[in-house]
Scaffold this motif. Structure first.
Motif, mmCIF file in Angstrom:
data_model
loop_
_atom_site.group_PDB
_atom_site.id
_atom_site.type_symbol
_atom_site.label_atom_id
_atom_site.label_comp_id
_atom_site.label_asym_id
_atom_site.label_seq_id
_atom_site.Cartn_x
_atom_site.Cartn_y
_atom_site.Cartn_z
ATOM 1 N N SER B 46 34.321 88.341 28.331
ATOM 2 C CA SER B 46 33.939 87.258 27.695
ATOM 3 C C SER B 46 32.942 86.428 28.208
ATOM 4 C CB SER B 46 35.303 86.518 26.945
ATOM 5 O OG SER B 46 36.036 87.366 26.247
ATOM 6 N N VAL B 47 32.187 85.909 27.396
ATOM 7 C CA VAL B 47 31.171 84.866 27.883
ATOM 8 C C VAL B 47 31.040 83.653 27.108
ATOM 9 C CG1 VAL B 47 28.537 84.557 28.569
ATOM 10 C CG2 VAL B 47 29.960 86.465 28.973
ATOM 11 N N ALA B 48 31.137 82.407 27.716
ATOM 12 C CA ALA B 48 31.135 81.158 26.810
ATOM 13 C C ALA B 48 29.732 80.393 27.052
ATOM 14 C CB ALA B 48 32.139 80.237 27.185
ATOM 15 N N LEU B 49 29.195 80.447 25.987
ATOM 16 C CA LEU B 49 27.632 79.497 26.196
ATOM 17 C C LEU B 49 27.615 78.305 25.593
ATOM 18 C CD1 LEU B 49 25.186 82.430 24.712
ATOM 19 C CD2 LEU B 49 25.811 81.882 27.180
ATOM 20 N N GLY B 50 27.342 77.096 26.196
ATOM 21 C CA GLY B 50 27.510 75.849 25.807
ATOM 22 C C GLY B 50 27.049 74.832 27.031
ATOM 23 N N TYR B 51 27.658 73.753 27.164
ATOM 24 C CA TYR B 51 27.150 72.921 28.020
ATOM 25 C C TYR B 51 28.361 72.156 28.697
ATOM 26 C CZ TYR B 51 25.022 68.950 30.456
ATOM 27 O OH TYR B 51 24.478 68.054 31.529
ATOM 28 N N GLY B 52 28.337 71.953 30.004
ATOM 29 C CA GLY B 52 29.484 71.053 30.628
ATOM 30 C C GLY B 52 28.819 70.590 32.069
ATOM 31 N N VAL B 53 29.423 69.728 32.560
ATOM 32 C CA VAL B 53 29.126 69.206 33.817
ATOM 33 C C VAL B 53 30.307 69.313 35.020
ATOM 34 C CG1 VAL B 53 28.457 67.123 35.012
ATOM 35 C CG2 VAL B 53 27.518 67.575 32.863
ATOM 36 N N LYS B 54 30.053 69.912 36.170
ATOM 37 C CA LYS B 54 31.023 69.668 37.118
ATOM 38 C C LYS B 54 30.572 68.732 38.241
ATOM 39 C CE LYS B 54 32.972 73.038 40.743
ATOM 40 N NZ LYS B 54 33.126 74.168 41.099
ATOM 41 N N GLU B 55 31.401 67.732 38.309
ATOM 42 C CA GLU B 55 31.100 66.762 39.286
ATOM 43 C C GLU B 55 31.094 67.272 40.670
ATOM 44 O OE1 GLU B 55 31.895 62.126 37.674
ATOM 45 O OE2 GLU B 55 33.695 63.209 38.337
ATOM 46 N N ASN B 56 30.315 66.474 41.600
ATOM 47 C CA ASN B 56 30.165 67.127 42.759
ATOM 48 C C ASN B 56 30.683 65.937 43.690
ATOM 49 O OD1 ASN B 56 29.309 68.014 45.281
ATOM 50 N ND2 ASN B 56 27.538 69.102 44.366
ATOM 51 N N PRO B 57 31.680 66.208 44.624
ATOM 52 C CA PRO B 57 32.198 65.029 45.534
ATOM 53 C C PRO B 57 31.260 64.519 46.316
ATOM 54 C CG PRO B 57 33.091 67.099 46.338
ATOM 55 C CD PRO B 57 32.348 67.422 45.126
ATOM 56 N N TYR B 58 30.181 65.297 46.857
ATOM 57 C CA TYR B 58 29.252 64.928 48.039
ATOM 58 C C TYR B 58 28.219 64.054 47.462
ATOM 59 C CZ TYR B 58 31.671 68.820 50.470
ATOM 60 O OH TYR B 58 32.577 69.427 51.250
ATOM 61 N N ARG B 59 28.058 62.911 48.291
ATOM 62 C CA ARG B 59 27.091 61.975 47.727
ATOM 63 C C ARG B 59 25.808 62.538 47.812
ATOM 64 N NH1 ARG B 59 28.093 56.619 49.762
ATOM 65 N NH2 ARG B 59 30.014 57.088 50.616
ATOM 66 N N TYR B 60 25.484 63.374 48.579
ATOM 67 C CA TYR B 60 24.089 64.105 48.818
ATOM 68 C C TYR B 60 23.786 64.996 47.954
ATOM 69 C CZ TYR B 60 24.760 60.975 52.858
ATOM 70 O OH TYR B 60 25.004 60.074 53.775
ATOM 71 N N GLU B 61 24.867 65.592 47.073
ATOM 72 C CA GLU B 61 24.598 66.744 46.160
ATOM 73 C C GLU B 61 24.673 66.136 44.696
ATOM 74 O OE1 GLU B 61 24.004 69.904 47.107
ATOM 75 O OE2 GLU B 61 24.331 69.542 49.479
ATOM 76 N N ASP B 62 23.795 66.876 43.830
ATOM 77 C CA ASP B 62 24.011 66.536 42.548
ATOM 78 C C ASP B 62 25.188 67.170 41.790
ATOM 79 O OD1 ASP B 62 21.811 65.050 42.844
ATOM 80 O OD2 ASP B 62 20.467 66.611 42.284
ATOM 81 N N ASP B 63 25.411 66.540 40.579
ATOM 82 C CA ASP B 63 26.640 67.168 39.766
ATOM 83 C C ASP B 63 25.739 68.700 39.468
ATOM 84 O OD1 ASP B 63 28.003 65.166 40.300
ATOM 85 O OD2 ASP B 63 27.573 64.229 38.115
ATOM 86 N N ILE B 64 26.936 69.638 38.981
ATOM 87 C CA ILE B 64 26.446 70.671 38.528
ATOM 88 C C ILE B 64 26.471 70.837 37.073
ATOM 89 C CG2 ILE B 64 26.902 73.451 38.975
ATOM 90 C CD1 ILE B 64 28.061 72.294 41.814
ATOM 91 N N ASP B 65 25.361 71.278 36.342
ATOM 92 C CA ASP B 65 25.529 71.730 35.063
ATOM 93 C C ASP B 65 25.782 72.959 34.786
ATOM 94 O OD1 ASP B 65 24.294 69.222 34.468
ATOM 95 O OD2 ASP B 65 22.232 70.081 34.446
ATOM 96 N N LEU B 66 26.714 73.022 33.887
ATOM 97 C CA LEU B 66 27.302 74.514 33.518
ATOM 98 C C LEU B 66 26.739 74.788 32.164
ATOM 99 C CD1 LEU B 66 30.848 73.700 34.412
ATOM 100 C CD2 LEU B 66 29.299 75.211 35.793
ATOM 101 N N TYR B 67 26.019 76.221 32.043
ATOM 102 C CA TYR B 67 25.627 76.587 30.601
ATOM 103 C C TYR B 67 26.538 77.817 30.174
ATOM 104 C CZ TYR B 67 21.822 73.296 31.433
ATOM 105 O OH TYR B 67 20.924 72.355 31.923
ATOM 106 N N VAL B 68 26.806 78.537 31.255
ATOM 107 C CA VAL B 68 27.571 79.750 30.856
ATOM 108 C C VAL B 68 28.782 80.042 31.669
ATOM 109 C CG1 VAL B 68 27.136 82.377 31.074
ATOM 110 C CG2 VAL B 68 25.213 81.139 30.564
ATOM 111 N N LEU B 69 30.065 80.280 31.072
ATOM 112 C CA LEU B 69 31.190 80.515 31.967
ATOM 113 C C LEU B 69 31.718 81.987 31.543
ATOM 114 C CD1 LEU B 69 33.363 77.300 31.454
ATOM 115 C CD2 LEU B 69 32.149 77.925 33.377
ATOM 116 N N PRO B 70 31.842 82.796 32.613
ATOM 117 C CA PRO B 70 32.311 84.113 32.132
ATOM 118 C C PRO B 70 33.676 84.165 32.439
ATOM 119 C CG PRO B 70 31.606 84.229 34.425
ATOM 120 C CD PRO B 70 31.160 82.547 33.787
ATOM 121 N N ASP B 71 34.318 84.992 31.652
ATOM 122 C CA ASP B 71 35.659 85.224 32.126
ATOM 123 C C ASP B 71 36.025 87.086 32.124
ATOM 124 O OD1 ASP B 71 38.733 85.032 31.998
ATOM 125 O OD2 ASP B 71 38.822 85.630 29.905
#
Lengths: 123, 308
Positions: B46-71
């Motif tokens: 199964s594949v989910a298409l949409g939008y989400g954000v994964k926060e990054n704990p590292y101050r020098y790394e950007d948050d990660i945008d999520l467009y596709v989640l597979p199962d």
């Protein structure tokens, strides 16, 4: 944040389901909606048939009338023992047309395995 | 600590020993209706298409945008691949299972775009590149380590050797899952077998699911212990990162608290709606790291699932 997520989810559900609900004047549901068969592939279950219509309508299992309702949710118990899926209809008493229908699914659980991870869980 | 880990592993195996791999199904009707069951020998994709954000704990790394989640999952005999885990069921009955697992460290996902934990991400542009620190760049106060109050409050310059890259670690694990109606809990131990951080972890997780007709709800609450080696590798700072001792930080073991909520609403056989939310409270040993600028992380995603 979590409130926003649930709100977005509710709006998505409403957007996708309201057009369907608007065309229906009633519904029929089963609890449970599936029956696990035994080693002889027989299903033995008592089902709650829950139905509603905003007009006078009756619930049927194939051609057997179970109960009727008008403008309120009703429940009737149906005992089933067999090896095939069975269908339930909600029929408009006046026009005899089907308003909604549902099916009791028979499941052979021996064919399945429980997943060791939760689907879509983020960890 | 390693001896304690071995003791827990032995306890889990001992729990498994009196159990046989029963012929009866381990999947009950509640699990089936909640779509937690699978036909062995068949790929579940199964594949989910949409939008989400994964926060990054590292101050020098950007948050990660999520467009596709597979199962994706595949079960065959006692073997399984499910999401990001390869496993072998030593024991599997209706009430419990004991699995040996192989998986990747979730901490390393924050450094690697193509980690299993963040499929098809794109880096968020929330922090313009010109504001990010780089080799030899003068830093604003916001990039100073928390324990740097004693530093001159003018500008601070990183040494040319500053580097916060971290490798992906592979873990072997042993887990015991206990099921009771719509509840389950898990006790799991894991150990790095790739020599990356050489640490170990312990997870205690409680799960509960509900289903009403087309709506399925799944929620988890977990305590995740990570050993000193593990935490220090990903969140400590030493000479390998910078020769400037003002930035050095030695982390000890820590426990993160994690909770998540998954909502799935089936529209038809092929299509469902999905919303997920995850909250992780970071242990002070992690949040006090000069590399980290958060004390908790959130992750969310909303979209449509297509079942193949």
């Amino acid at each position: 944040m979590i409130k926003n997520i649930i709100t977005v989810f509710a709006v998505l559900i409403a957007t996708c389901t309201l057009p369907v609900l608007a065309n229906n004047s009633g519904y029929i549901e089963l609890r449970p909606k599936a029956c696990a068969v035994d080693s002889n592939k027989q299903c033995v279950v008592e089902i709650e048939v829950v139905f509603f219509a905003d007009i006078h309508a009756c619930a049927y299992q194939t051609k057997h009338k179970l109960a009727c309702t008008e403008n309120k949710e009703s429940t009737t118990i149906y005992a089933y023992e067999g090896d095939t899926a069975i269908r339930f209809d909600l029929i408009d008493s006046k026009s005899q047309k089907s308003i909604d229908y549902t099916e009791l699914t028979l499941v052979e659980l021996a064919k399945y395995k429980r997943r060791q991870r939760n689907p879509w869980s983020l960890f | 600590m390693s001896s304690r880990l071995l003791l827990i592993a032995a306890l889990l195996l001992n729990l498994a020993s009196p159990l046989s791999l029963a012929n009866e199904s381990d999947c009950d009707l509640e699990q089936y209706l909640a779509e937690n069951c699978i036909e062995p020998g068949e790929f579940n994709i199964s594949v989910a298409l949409g939008y989400g954000v994964k926060e990054n704990p590292y101050r020098y790394e950007d948050d990660i945008d999520l467009y596709v989640l597979p199962d994706i999952s595949f079960y065959y005999g006692n073997w399984f691949f499910d999401k990001d885990t390869f496993g072998y069921s030593v024991s599997n009955t209706a009430s419990q299972s004991v699995n040996v697992t192989l998986s990747l460290s979730d901490d390393s996902a924050y450094f690697h775009d193509y980690h299993l934990a963040n499929i098809t991400p794109a880096r968020s542009e929330s922090v313009p590149d010109e504001n990010k620190p780089s080799f030899g760049t003068a830093l604003d106060d916001e990039y100073l380590p928390e324990h740097s109050e004693e530093l001159p409050q003018t500008t601070y310059r990183l040494t040319d050797s500053f580097d916060i890259e971290r490798k992906i670690a592979g873990h072997i694990g042993l887990e015991w899952n206990r099921y009771y109606q719509t509840w389950s809990y898990q006790l799991a131990v894991s150990q790095d077998i790739t020599g990356v951080h050489q640490g170990h972890g312990l997870t205690l997780k409680l799960n509960k699911f509900w289903h009403w007709d087309e709506l399925k709800v799944n929620t988890n609450l977990a305590l995740k212990y990570k050993s000193e080696d593990w935490v220090n590798y990903y969140y400590g700072v030493d000479d390998n990162d910078t020769f400037d001792p003002n930035w050095h930080y030695e982390a000890e073991a820590g426990v993160n608290i994690v909770a998540d909520l998954v909502l799935v609403y089936g529209l038809n056989d092929a299509l469902s709606l999905l919303s997920t939310f995850r909250y992780e409270k970071l242990d002070d040993e992690i949040s006090n790291s000069p590399l980290v600028d958060k004390n908790h992380l959130t992750q969310w995603f909303s979209g449509f699932i297509y079942h193949f």
